[in-house]
Design a protein around this motif. Structure first.
Motif, PDB file in Angstrom:
ATOM      1  N   ILE A   4       0.862  -1.187   0.000  1.00  0.00           N
ATOM      2  CA  ILE A   4       0.000   0.000   0.000  1.00  0.00           C
ATOM      3  C   ILE A   4       0.898   1.237   0.000  1.00  0.00           C
ATOM      4  O   ILE A   4       1.743   1.398   0.891  1.00  0.00           O
ATOM      5  CB  ILE A   4      -0.920   0.031   1.233  1.00  0.00           C
ATOM      6  CG1 ILE A   4      -1.618  -1.319   1.407  1.00  0.00           C
ATOM      7  CG2 ILE A   4      -1.932   1.160   1.125  1.00  0.00           C
ATOM      8  CD1 ILE A   4      -2.327  -1.465   2.733  1.00  0.00           C
ATOM      9  N   ARG A   5       0.734   2.096  -0.972  1.00  0.00           N
ATOM     10  CA  ARG A   5       1.511   3.338  -1.018  1.00  0.00           C
ATOM     11  C   ARG A   5       1.165   4.210   0.192  1.00  0.00           C
ATOM     12  O   ARG A   5       0.022   4.252   0.628  1.00  0.00           O
ATOM     13  CB  ARG A   5       1.211   4.103  -2.301  1.00  0.00           C
ATOM     14  CG  ARG A   5       1.647   3.381  -3.570  1.00  0.00           C
ATOM     15  CD  ARG A   5       3.135   3.527  -3.802  1.00  0.00           C
ATOM     16  NE  ARG A   5       3.516   2.910  -5.071  1.00  0.00           N
ATOM     17  CZ  ARG A   5       3.523   3.548  -6.227  1.00  0.00           C
ATOM     18  NH1 ARG A   5       3.153   4.828  -6.280  1.00  0.00           N
ATOM     19  NH2 ARG A   5       3.892   2.939  -7.320  1.00  0.00           N
ATOM     20  N   ASP A   6       2.139   4.919   0.695  1.00  0.00           N
ATOM     21  CA  ASP A   6       1.903   5.704   1.910  1.00  0.00           C
ATOM     22  C   ASP A   6       0.886   6.823   1.697  1.00  0.00           C
ATOM     23  O   ASP A   6       0.143   7.186   2.604  1.00  0.00           O
ATOM     24  CB  ASP A   6       3.227   6.277   2.426  1.00  0.00           C
ATOM     25  CG  ASP A   6       3.707   7.486   1.636  1.00  0.00           C
ATOM     26  OD1 ASP A   6       3.595   7.452   0.383  1.00  0.00           O
ATOM     27  OD2 ASP A   6       4.198   8.444   2.243  1.00  0.00           O
ATOM     28  N   ASN A   7       0.830   7.390   0.451  1.00  0.00           N
ATOM     29  CA  ASN A   7      -0.106   8.485   0.215  1.00  0.00           C
ATOM     30  C   ASN A   7      -1.559   8.029   0.228  1.00  0.00           C
ATOM     31  O   ASN A   7      -2.473   8.847   0.272  1.00  0.00           O
ATOM     32  CB  ASN A   7       0.214   9.204  -1.103  1.00  0.00           C
ATOM     33  CG  ASN A   7       0.127   8.268  -2.300  1.00  0.00           C
ATOM     34  OD1 ASN A   7      -0.095   7.071  -2.151  1.00  0.00           O
ATOM     35  ND2 ASN A   7       0.333   8.816  -3.489  1.00  0.00           N
ATOM     36  N   ALA A   8      -1.763   6.695   0.192  1.00  0.00           N
ATOM     37  CA  ALA A   8      -3.121   6.164   0.296  1.00  0.00           C
ATOM     38  C   ALA A   8      -3.577   6.089   1.745  1.00  0.00           C
ATOM     39  O   ALA A   8      -4.762   5.903   2.012  1.00  0.00           O
ATOM     40  CB  ALA A   8      -3.201   4.778  -0.336  1.00  0.00           C
ATOM     41  N   LEU A   9      -2.640   6.238   2.683  1.00  0.00           N
ATOM     42  CA  LEU A   9      -2.969   6.053   4.089  1.00  0.00           C
ATOM     43  C   LEU A   9      -2.648   7.256   4.965  1.00  0.00           C
ATOM     44  O   LEU A   9      -3.413   7.587   5.874  1.00  0.00           O
ATOM     45  CB  LEU A   9      -2.204   4.837   4.645  1.00  0.00           C
ATOM     46  CG  LEU A   9      -2.508   3.468   4.034  1.00  0.00           C
ATOM     47  CD1 LEU A   9      -1.564   2.419   4.607  1.00  0.00           C
ATOM     48  CD2 LEU A   9      -3.956   3.080   4.298  1.00  0.00           C
TER      49      LEU A   9
END
Length: 277
Positions: free
Chosen positions: A139-144
């Motif tokens: 999961i990309r960090d910008n999604a979280l």
């Protein structure tokens, strides 16, 4: 003058208090012989009933059969942990059968995750990979998370909940959550380095997964690797974006040691021969 009769001293009665512990000992020996006889019997149902009876009678909290093995015609039978690894006809599954069953389960889970990613338009933020050791969800960090923060965005928490709902179908697997950052240093009061940032992100994501009551916290762990395990070693903004991620690993229970060694060797060769753009 009356003649006095001299009475001979009576011999004292022997102490018979030893009979009580002796009778208890004989009773226990009899019980032991009954247990040994029952253990040598083919009828395991009666043995389980006997185990429950003794456990209830002595109420010591642990039955002597809890970790014991059953013996049938001189052959050591399987412990209770192996009972679930049996086919419908009662035969024990081979390791190949267990590996095949696990492969089917993980492929099914990967398909469900991929369908969720496609349905919600998250292909640029999430991806899955099934290999010899794990099912890996990246999961990309910008999604979280907001930049430089470990607080999961309110709108992104449903993503963690959805992943947890799909994982709950297979609660027996070990799950490892890892946090990764790029190589840009951070030095704040909350996060003196990328170690703290990556670790906190992994822990926060794991906590949301564990809100699902179907999970056993004993099977979950979280760790942070900072910037030291990049997927792209170049220094471009695109590479740094790839490296900032959270990974959820569903670890296999049955692996082929030879395949694992081959996978590690091929991976090492590939990394050594990789040319950074």
């Amino acid at each position: 003058m009356s003649r006095k009769h001299r009475h001979e001293p009576h011999e004292e009665h022997a102490d018979e208090s030893w009979l009580l512990p002796y009778s208890d000992l004989m009773t226990l020996l009899l019980a032991l012989f009954i247990v040994l006889y029952a253990a040598s019997s083919v009828n395991t149902t009666k043995l389980e009933e006997l185990s429950k009876a003794f456990k209830s009678a002595f109420s010591s909290g642990i039955s002597i059969f809890d970790k014991a093995t059953l013996v049938e015609t001189g052959t050591v039978m399987d412990t209770r942990d192996d009972i679930r690894h049996r086919t419908n006809d009662g035969k024990k599954k081979s390791k190949d059968q267990l590996m095949q069953e696990e492969q089917q389960n993980l492929e099914k889970l990967k398909q469900q995750l991929d369908q969720y990613i496609k349905k919600n338009g998250l292909s640029s933020q999430l991806n899955t990979q099934l290999n010899q050791s794990q099912l890996l969800i990246t999961i990309r960090d910008n999604a979280l998370f907001p930049s430089g923060s470990a607080a999961i965005k309110p709108e992104s928490q449903k993503l963690a909940v959805a992943i947890g709902q799909m994982l709950q179908q297979y609660p027996d697997y070990e799950v490892l959550v890892t946090g990764h950052t790029d190589d840009q240093p951070i030095n704040t009061l909350e996060f003196p380095s990328n170690w703290e940032l990556s670790s906190k992100r992994a822990i926060n994501f794991m906590k949301i997964l564990l809100q699902n009551p179907a999970f056993d916290p004993k099977k979950f762990s979280a760790t942070g690797y900072g910037e030291y395990r990049p997927v792209d070693k170049s220094d471009s903004d695109t590479a740094r974006s790839k490296n900032r991620r959270v990974e959820v690993s569903i670890l296999r229970k049955y692996t082929d040691p030879a395949s694992d060694e081959n996978t590690k060797t091929l991976s090492a060769i590939a990394n050594e021969g990789k040319v950074n753009p």
